[in-house]
Design an enzyme around this catalytic site. Structure first.
Site, PDB file in Angstrom:
ATOM      1  N   THR A  61       0.846  -1.188   0.000  1.00 45.96           N
ATOM      2  CA  THR A  61       0.000   0.000   0.000  1.00 45.96           C
ATOM      3  C   THR A  61       0.883   1.241   0.000  1.00 45.96           C
ATOM      4  O   THR A  61       1.800   1.364   0.804  1.00 45.96           O
ATOM      5  CB  THR A  61      -0.910  -0.001   1.242  1.00 45.96           C
ATOM      6  OG1 THR A  61      -1.800  -1.105   1.162  1.00 45.96           O
ATOM      7  CG2 THR A  61      -1.715   1.290   1.325  1.00 45.96           C
ATOM      8  N   GLN A 114      -3.673  -6.758  -7.135  1.00 40.24           N
ATOM      9  CA  GLN A 114      -4.137  -7.421  -5.917  1.00 40.24           C
ATOM     10  C   GLN A 114      -5.525  -6.883  -5.568  1.00 40.24           C
ATOM     11  O   GLN A 114      -5.687  -5.688  -5.292  1.00 40.24           O
ATOM     12  CB  GLN A 114      -3.195  -7.180  -4.740  1.00 40.24           C
ATOM     13  CG  GLN A 114      -3.601  -8.021  -3.528  1.00 40.24           C
ATOM     14  CD  GLN A 114      -2.853  -7.653  -2.264  1.00 40.24           C
ATOM     15  OE1 GLN A 114      -2.996  -6.551  -1.756  1.00 40.24           O
ATOM     16  NE2 GLN A 114      -2.051  -8.564  -1.758  1.00 40.24           N
ATOM     17  N   HIS A 140      -6.460 -11.011  -2.154  1.00 42.08           N
ATOM     18  CA  HIS A 140      -5.815 -10.720  -0.869  1.00 42.08           C
ATOM     19  C   HIS A 140      -6.587 -11.441   0.233  1.00 42.08           C
ATOM     20  O   HIS A 140      -7.568 -10.940   0.763  1.00 42.08           O
ATOM     21  CB  HIS A 140      -5.794  -9.213  -0.622  1.00 42.08           C
ATOM     22  CG  HIS A 140      -4.807  -8.794   0.430  1.00 42.08           C
ATOM     23  ND1 HIS A 140      -4.184  -9.681   1.270  1.00 42.08           N
ATOM     24  CD2 HIS A 140      -4.337  -7.560   0.790  1.00 42.08           C
ATOM     25  CE1 HIS A 140      -3.379  -9.018   2.088  1.00 42.08           C
ATOM     26  NE2 HIS A 140      -3.454  -7.737   1.816  1.00 42.08           N
ATOM     27  N   ASN A 191      -3.557 -10.858   6.102  1.00 43.86           N
ATOM     28  CA  ASN A 191      -3.358  -9.614   6.858  1.00 43.86           C
ATOM     29  C   ASN A 191      -4.617  -8.972   7.427  1.00 43.86           C
ATOM     30  O   ASN A 191      -4.678  -7.755   7.624  1.00 43.86           O
ATOM     31  CB  ASN A 191      -2.608  -8.587   6.002  1.00 43.86           C
ATOM     32  CG  ASN A 191      -1.223  -9.059   5.622  1.00 43.86           C
ATOM     33  OD1 ASN A 191      -0.736 -10.066   6.129  1.00 43.86           O
ATOM     34  ND2 ASN A 191      -0.573  -8.349   4.715  1.00 43.86           N
ATOM     35  N   TYR A 219      -7.768  -8.627   6.240  1.00 45.07           N
ATOM     36  CA  TYR A 219      -8.788  -7.991   5.413  1.00 45.07           C
ATOM     37  C   TYR A 219      -9.947  -8.962   5.191  1.00 45.07           C
ATOM     38  O   TYR A 219      -9.994 -10.016   5.807  1.00 45.07           O
ATOM     39  CB  TYR A 219      -8.149  -7.465   4.133  1.00 45.07           C
ATOM     40  CG  TYR A 219      -7.078  -6.434   4.450  1.00 45.07           C
ATOM     41  CD1 TYR A 219      -7.418  -5.221   5.047  1.00 45.07           C
ATOM     42  CD2 TYR A 219      -5.726  -6.705   4.241  1.00 45.07           C
ATOM     43  CE1 TYR A 219      -6.443  -4.294   5.407  1.00 45.07           C
ATOM     44  CE2 TYR A 219      -4.750  -5.785   4.591  1.00 45.07           C
ATOM     45  CZ  TYR A 219      -5.107  -4.583   5.182  1.00 45.07           C
ATOM     46  OH  TYR A 219      -4.153  -3.677   5.552  1.00 45.07           O
ATOM     47  N   GLY A 238      10.732 -10.691   4.383  1.00 47.42           N
ATOM     48  CA  GLY A 238      12.051 -10.285   4.833  1.00 47.42           C
ATOM     49  C   GLY A 238      13.215 -10.900   4.085  1.00 47.42           C
ATOM     50  O   GLY A 238      14.307 -11.046   4.639  1.00 47.42           O
TER      51      GLY A 238
END
Length: 366
Positions: free
Chosen positions: A35, A107, A184, A187, A189, A305
């Site tokens: 985002t 996405q 998506h 996370n 949503y 990461g």
């Protein structure tokens, strides 16, 4: 920091083409969805055309979360893909990426209870599986940080409308020139809200049991596959994730094992597994990733990461086929080229991650 040059074998693994369904990716590097909040009035613009076009060196770009319906626009300045203006704006983005030799998926993100009415257009409202407010606050341009309000629990008709909204967004994505869509489901949503009992306390067919909580995600995937074809559809999931008020639960592993089986049976292009352990979040156990990989059976995107050396090692170990990189792409539009050459990587400025304008967005040097 300086990226260390990779061996010839590692370069062959990370930087040579990969066949993703009908698409030939130039390399195995995926630019992760992030985002960035630059879409004024929720419409893609020239800044976004430049931002994505500069990053076309990635084998696959997955865009920032993009709402398939007005109710899904929970954040300030996030794009949608349901109106003619939005489709026209995204068409310029996809043209720029394709001109640079890249491939790009949009996405599709419905934010569900993560949002605030001030961030929604007229007539839209916050909806979720259950009337449970998310913890924490949400930025609004009008009144800055505000608590998450309690959403309205979705009716059966609302659920059917949301499923169709994802399918409509997928059709419009193809119209806008995208190579495919990523659902998506991570996370915290809307799709993830149905999967998790922290946000789903329904007692109908979309709640209660593991099979009930998985149902919405599967129906969305089925509708999108019917709209544009399975080879154009990926999905992102975050097992054991705690972002946006999610919580690990006793049947987390069973939930994602069943979901991976059902999505694998649909023949989707890929599954994209988020592991933010490197950023301080609870790590996803290796056995859960292995379970999802076994049940899904298709292309597996590693995420969380990564640097190039670790990515090459995990590809060599057969843990996945593609690797997603996020923040390194923010400050390094030419990330792939830099890593191949062992050139220094610039550090991004977190203060500009979500601010409007070009600063911290399109002003990093190539």
């Amino acid at each position: 920091m300086t990226a260390q040059p990779l061996s010839v074998q590692q370069q062959t693994r990370l930087f040579t083409p990969f066949q993703l369904g009908p698409l030939t990716l130039a390399n195995r590097v995926v630019m992760a969805p992030m985002t960035r909040s630059r879409a004024i009035d929720n419409v893609p613009n020239e800044l976004m055309v430049r931002y994505y076009g500069l990053r076309a060196g990635a084998g696959l770009i997955v865009t920032e979360g993009t709402a398939p319906a007005p109710d899904g626009l929970g954040y300030a300045r996030v794009p949608g893909i349901y109106s003619d203006a939005q489709v026209a704006g995204w068409r310029q983005v996809t043209d720029a990426v394709h001109a640079g030799g890249g491939k790009i998926f949009v996405q599709l993100m419905h934010t569900g209870r993560i949002g605030h009415p001030l961030n929604l257009p007229a007539g839209a409202e916050l909806v979720a599986p259950s009337a449970i407010a998310a913890p924490g606050t949400m930025w609004t341009d009008q009144e800055q940080m505000q608590p998450h309000p309690e959403p309205r629990a979705m009716s059966a008709a609302d659920i059917a409308a949301a499923v169709e909204a994802f399918a409509h967004g997928a059709r419009r994505a193809i119209e806008a020139g995208f190579d495919g869509v990523e659902l998506h489901g991570a996370n915290g949503y809307l799709i993830d809200q149905f999967l998790n009992p922290a946000s789903n306390q329904r007692d109908d067919a979309y709640g209660g049991s593991v099979a009930g909580r998985v149902r919405f995600a599967v129906e969305v995937a089925q509708a999108v596959v019917a709209a544009i074809g399975a080879e154009r559809v990926g999905v992102r999931v975050s097992p054991h994730g705690v972002f946006n008020g999610m919580a690990a639960h006793d049947d987390t592993d069973e939930t994602f094992g069943l979901l991976a089986t059902k999505l694998g049976d649909l023949g989707l292009a890929y599954i994209h597994v988020v592991d933010h352990g490197a950023l301080g979040a609870p790590p996803v156990p290796a056995e859960v990733k292995a379970l999802i990989r076994e049940r899904f059976r298709g292309t597996f995107i590693l995420s969380g990461g990564y640097d190039a050396e670790r990515a090459s090692g995990d590809l060599d170990a057969g843990l996945g086929e593609l690797v997603a990189f996020g923040r390194p792409f923010i400050a390094n539009p030419d990330f792939v080229d830099k890593v191949q050459r062992g050139a220094p990587l610039a550090a991004p400025d977190p203060a500009t991650f979500y601010t409007p304008g070009e600063k911290g967005y399109t002003d990093y040097p190539v």
